[in-house]
Every structure is written in C-alpha cells, then in structure tokens.
Design a protein around this motif. Sequence first.
Motif, PDB file in Angstrom:
ATOM      1  N   LYS A 212      54.075  25.863  57.393  1.00  0.00           N
ATOM      2  CA  LYS A 212      54.851  27.484  58.702  1.00  0.00           C
ATOM      3  C   LYS A 212      54.071  28.443  58.533  1.00  0.00           C
ATOM      4  N   GLN A 213      54.036  29.526  59.570  1.00  0.00           N
ATOM      5  CA  GLN A 213      53.142  30.587  59.812  1.00  0.00           C
ATOM      6  C   GLN A 213      53.936  31.241  58.662  1.00  0.00           C
ATOM      7  N   VAL A 214      52.565  31.680  57.739  1.00  0.00           N
ATOM      8  CA  VAL A 214      53.082  32.730  56.805  1.00  0.00           C
ATOM      9  C   VAL A 214      52.874  34.135  56.871  1.00  0.00           C
ATOM     10  N   ASP A 215      53.225  35.580  57.202  1.00  0.00           N
ATOM     11  CA  ASP A 215      52.810  36.499  57.264  1.00  0.00           C
ATOM     12  C   ASP A 215      51.378  37.044  56.026  1.00  0.00           C
ATOM     13  N   LEU A 216      50.850  37.889  57.324  1.00  0.00           N
ATOM     14  CA  LEU A 216      49.587  38.425  56.487  1.00  0.00           C
ATOM     15  C   LEU A 216      49.782  38.625  55.032  1.00  0.00           C
ATOM     16  N   LYS A 217      50.421  39.670  54.835  1.00  0.00           N
ATOM     17  CA  LYS A 217      50.722  39.464  53.389  1.00  0.00           C
ATOM     18  C   LYS A 217      50.688  39.110  51.697  1.00  0.00           C
ATOM     19  N   ARG A 218      51.652  37.564  52.685  1.00  0.00           N
ATOM     20  CA  ARG A 218      52.120  36.949  51.900  1.00  0.00           C
ATOM     21  C   ARG A 218      50.526  35.514  51.614  1.00  0.00           C
ATOM     22  N   GLN A 219      49.944  35.779  52.558  1.00  0.00           N
ATOM     23  CA  GLN A 219      48.985  35.047  52.471  1.00  0.00           C
ATOM     24  C   GLN A 219      47.517  36.205  51.914  1.00  0.00           C
ATOM     25  N   LYS A 220      47.495  37.024  51.665  1.00  0.00           N
ATOM     26  CA  LYS A 220      46.796  37.739  50.413  1.00  0.00           C
ATOM     27  C   LYS A 220      47.478  37.943  49.473  1.00  0.00           C
ATOM     28  N   GLN A 221      48.958  37.650  48.913  1.00  0.00           N
ATOM     29  CA  GLN A 221      49.312  37.180  47.501  1.00  0.00           C
ATOM     30  C   GLN A 221      49.077  36.124  46.943  1.00  0.00           C
ATOM     31  N   VAL A 222      48.762  34.773  47.701  1.00  0.00           N
ATOM     32  CA  VAL A 222      48.326  33.864  47.308  1.00  0.00           C
ATOM     33  C   VAL A 222      46.788  33.923  47.088  1.00  0.00           C
ATOM     34  N   LYS A 223      45.932  34.459  47.453  1.00  0.00           N
ATOM     35  CA  LYS A 223      45.109  34.557  47.181  1.00  0.00           C
ATOM     36  C   LYS A 223      43.901  35.951  46.124  1.00  0.00           C
ATOM     37  N   TYR A 224      45.106  36.906  46.212  1.00  0.00           N
ATOM     38  CA  TYR A 224      45.759  37.925  45.060  1.00  0.00           C
ATOM     39  C   TYR A 224      45.509  37.121  43.653  1.00  0.00           C
ATOM     40  N   ALA A 225      46.665  36.155  43.566  1.00  0.00           N
ATOM     41  CA  ALA A 225      47.277  35.082  42.969  1.00  0.00           C
ATOM     42  C   ALA A 225      46.331  34.309  42.286  1.00  0.00           C
ATOM     43  N   MET A 226      45.261  33.503  43.025  1.00  0.00           N
ATOM     44  CA  MET A 226      44.156  32.778  42.645  1.00  0.00           C
ATOM     45  C   MET A 226      42.639  33.186  42.440  1.00  0.00           C
ATOM     46  N   THR A 227      42.555  34.650  42.716  1.00  0.00           N
ATOM     47  CA  THR A 227      41.771  34.833  41.938  1.00  0.00           C
ATOM     48  C   THR A 227      41.939  36.128  40.720  1.00  0.00           C
ATOM     49  N   PHE A 228      42.942  36.428  40.548  1.00  0.00           N
ATOM     50  CA  PHE A 228      43.317  36.550  39.174  1.00  0.00           C
ATOM     51  C   PHE A 228      43.102  35.545  38.153  1.00  0.00           C
ATOM     52  N   LEU A 229      43.741  34.145  38.509  1.00  0.00           N
ATOM     53  CA  LEU A 229      43.677  32.821  37.537  1.00  0.00           C
ATOM     54  C   LEU A 229      42.380  32.644  37.296  1.00  0.00           C
ATOM     55  N   ILE A 230      41.077  32.815  38.396  1.00  0.00           N
ATOM     56  CA  ILE A 230      40.250  32.556  38.269  1.00  0.00           C
ATOM     57  C   ILE A 230      39.011  33.776  36.803  1.00  0.00           C
ATOM     58  N   ILE A 231      39.420  34.775  37.306  1.00  0.00           N
ATOM     59  CA  ILE A 231      38.722  36.051  36.859  1.00  0.00           C
ATOM     60  C   ILE A 231      39.360  35.380  35.228  1.00  0.00           C
ATOM     61  N   ALA A 232      40.793  35.677  35.197  1.00  0.00           N
ATOM     62  CA  ALA A 232      41.620  35.128  33.669  1.00  0.00           C
ATOM     63  C   ALA A 232      40.655  34.210  32.601  1.00  0.00           C
ATOM     64  N   LEU A 233      40.818  33.203  33.857  1.00  0.00           N
ATOM     65  CA  LEU A 233      40.147  31.393  33.130  1.00  0.00           C
ATOM     66  C   LEU A 233      38.722  32.047  32.617  1.00  0.00           C
ATOM     67  N   MET A 234      37.391  32.312  33.679  1.00  0.00           N
ATOM     68  CA  MET A 234      36.354  32.959  33.764  1.00  0.00           C
ATOM     69  C   MET A 234      35.515  33.312  32.366  1.00  0.00           C
ATOM     70  N   ILE A 235      36.597  34.668  32.284  1.00  0.00           N
ATOM     71  CA  ILE A 235      35.955  35.752  31.338  1.00  0.00           C
ATOM     72  C   ILE A 235      36.421  35.237  29.579  1.00  0.00           C
ATOM     73  N   PRO A 236      36.884  34.371  29.704  1.00  0.00           N
ATOM     74  CA  PRO A 236      37.044  33.429  28.097  1.00  0.00           C
ATOM     75  C   PRO A 236      35.405  31.981  28.306  1.00  0.00           C
ATOM     76  N   SER A 237      36.317  31.862  29.191  1.00  0.00           N
ATOM     77  CA  SER A 237      34.691  31.032  29.641  1.00  0.00           C
ATOM     78  C   SER A 237      33.646  31.276  29.533  1.00  0.00           C
ATOM     79  N   ILE A 238      33.437  32.532  29.493  1.00  0.00           N
ATOM     80  CA  ILE A 238      32.224  32.832  29.901  1.00  0.00           C
ATOM     81  C   ILE A 238      30.958  33.207  28.461  1.00  0.00           C
ATOM     82  N   TYR A 239      32.159  34.263  27.850  1.00  0.00           N
ATOM     83  CA  TYR A 239      32.151  34.587  26.172  1.00  0.00           C
ATOM     84  C   TYR A 239      32.278  33.060  25.737  1.00  0.00           C
ATOM     85  N   PHE A 240      32.586  31.993  25.789  1.00  0.00           N
ATOM     86  CA  PHE A 240      32.622  30.961  24.643  1.00  0.00           C
ATOM     87  C   PHE A 240      31.363  30.015  25.132  1.00  0.00           C
ATOM     88  N   ALA A 241      30.830  29.992  26.678  1.00  0.00           N
ATOM     89  CA  ALA A 241      29.073  30.011  27.362  1.00  0.00           C
ATOM     90  C   ALA A 241      28.140  30.226  26.046  1.00  0.00           C
TER      91      ALA A 241
END
Length: 441
Positions: A212-241
């Motif tokens: 279904k067609q999703v408005d631009l705002k909803r698409q941005k929310q999905v991207k922001y959520a994924m970006t947050f997840l990536i950063i949240a997982l990458m920071i401790p992983s980089i620290y451990f590395a």
Amino acid sequence: MNKILNFINLHKGEDDRAKVLENVVSNISFRGSNLWILACAIVVASVGLNVNSTAVIIGAMLISPLMGPIVGAGFGLGIFDFALLRKSLKNLLIATVVSLVVSTIYFYLSPFKETQTELLARTAPNIYDILIAFFGGLVGVIAITRVEKGNPIPGVAIATALMPPLCTAGYGLAIGNFKFFLGALFLYTINCVFICIATFIIVKYLKYTPVKQVDLKRQKQVKYAMTFLIIALMIPSIYFAFKLYEEKKYNEKVNNFIENEFTNKGLTILYKKTRYVTLPHKIELAFLSKKFSPKEVAELNQKLKFYKIENTKLQIRQDTTDLKRDILNEIGSEKATLNEKDILIAKLKKEIANARIENAKILPEIKILFPEISNISIAKHTFNESTDSARTVPVMVYQVHKKLPVSSKRKLAAWLKEKLQSKELEIYEEQMLFENSKKKK
C-alpha cells in the motif's frame, strides 16, 4: 558503462516476485513441524557447544529455520506490508523464547558445565559480527530472489550463525552467568537486525511493489527507526572491537618484553599468566631456577615503560607452594589431564607393546642354531581367559621339512625361554609336506 551496469545487474535471473513472496511468507510461521525442527536444531547446537564440536554446530545451523521470520520482517519493511512485519516479529519472538527455554533446560541438565571456547566466542560481539551478519544477509536475500537458488543458502545459514548465540544465552541462564547471557543475546540481536536491514536494502533495490502507498512521513519514520537501531548496535560493537584490538596489541607488547628480557637470555619460564581485565593489568611469571631480588623485580617493572606497556604490574612468583597449586589449576583448566578414552588408548598401546615379539629378528638366530627350521611364528597367548587361573604364555609354531629330534626340541625350548625371559613356553611343529606333494605333481 552500460555493459558494466548490465554485468552487475541483479534483475537478471530474478524469480517471479509473487512466488518469492509466497516462499518468504510460508517460511515465517513457527507451528507444527517448523517448531519441532527448531527445537531439535537447538538441542544439536547445544550439544555441539557443550562438547566444543564445530562440525556439530555447523550441522545445527544448516537445519535451523530461524532465517525465515527475519527475512520476512525485512520484506515486510521493504514493501510496507506491516501485517507481514508484525507476523514475522511475532514468530521470531516465539522462536527466540522456545530456543532459550530448550537450550537452558539442556545446559541445566547437562553434567558438563565447563565453558568451552565455542561458547566463549559468542559472548563478546564486535563490529566484525555486524559485517558478517549484513553481508551474509545480503547473499541470502539475493539467493532467495533468484530462479536458481544455488549454493549460497547453506553458506548463509553458517555465516550468520543465529543458533549458537541463542544456545550460549541459554547456557548463561543455566549457570546463572548473566554476562554470558547478555553478550550472547546482543550477538543474536545484531544478527537478526542486520540480516533484516540487508533484506530491506535488496527489496528496495529490486523495487518490489509496496502493498500500500505509505505517506512520506511514515517512510521517514521507518528510516529513522532503522537508523537508530543501526547506531544503537554499532556503537557498543565498535567499542568491543576496539577493546579486542587493544588487548591483542597489549599481548604482543608483553610477548615482546618476555622474549627480549627473559627467553633470549636463556631463562626458562615455568608459568605465565596475563591479566588484562584487571586494573592495573598484571603479568605473572615464574621461572624454573632463576630467583629475582626485590631490586631486580623493581627494575623489570621500570622496563615495562620502555616497551610501552602502561598501567601494568609485573609479579614474579617465587613461592613454590602457591605456584604448584596455580600450575595444577592451570593444567586442569586447559584440559591437560587424560580423559578415559586417552587412558584406554594408552593402556591398549602398552599391552600391544608388551605382547609384541619381533619374529623377523629371532628367525635368523634360530636358523643358525637349527638350520632345519625354515619359518617361525611367536606370539603371546592368554589361556583360561576370564578365570582365576588365567595365564599368558609365549606360543611358538615353527615350520620344518623334516621332524626335529627330541633333543633339538628341548634345546630350542630352553634357548627360547632364555631369549624371551619366560618361565613357560608352548612349542608346536608344522611339517611342510605340501611343498613335496606339489613337486610330485
């Protein structure tokens, strides 16, 4: 340029999209057979981790159906099918809980609670685990969308390694070690999230039609959520590395220091232990014969700075009682003691060595003393086995063309008893009449 783009074009060999989605949806659900397969795969993986068998762990990863709901979640995000996303996440949660319960029960009941290297490897994830999960996920999704699935699917199951972290988390719960539990669960989360993100990227790249067609705002929310997840997982992983890199560099400096200051000077190191996790770090050494004065120990501690080994204290163990205990503990922790299987093998080897009689060496000597003898066979034989009167006696069978006189037999027996250092002996004569019969024919 067009030729290069055509060469790397992912649309070539692409399977029918409706068929791909149908396969993705069919692999999401954890009901009936899928749930049983998952539980069995978890047990197999747990056994592999418990006995430190890489081959068994790989086998468990190959039969695991855990990839299904993760890929389903990636597809759900990519085509904005939130019903598919919810269903995938729900089934992934079910699979995770079932896996944790099964592995915890196994490790709780298992008599072997020792932390093996395969278990330890899943407790401290780093940036490299993110790269493995992401690129492994990319390969998996590309293979799923092809007409010819090929060989990548089993490889992806092994590379992304979803099963071992879950089993390690169960091990942490079973022994009450929450550091192991959280570390393994973090690795499992990394694998799930980055496989999902890899799926999302490929779905977007291949331009699958949104449900279904999703408005631009909803698409941005999905991207922001994924970006947050990536950063949240990458920071401790980089620290451990980074910590892992620091520890390896530290160990290199310590080895360089020990080699230059002790090994190259002919000193034999009896015991060595580096404690990197403590503050200050500690290097514990013990030597075979060399004794160090307090002044020499202080000078060696000063030399650590020359090797850029900071915040470290060198301790030289010279108290023999405590040292013996620590060495024995170290040997025990490294499994240097023989297990029952090794003991049995050693015992059998000893028995074979004791029972072996070298016929090839004895035959030339016998031929000199008794030219009539053409061949021999000597072996130790146990009579009345499994009884109180069991005895092991050397038995000799010799071949002659013509019977030996009684006096020669007695001399042969006496000589052989002395040769084999045996009080008892059995001798049997075999005449080679068959050769004569062949000649007559």
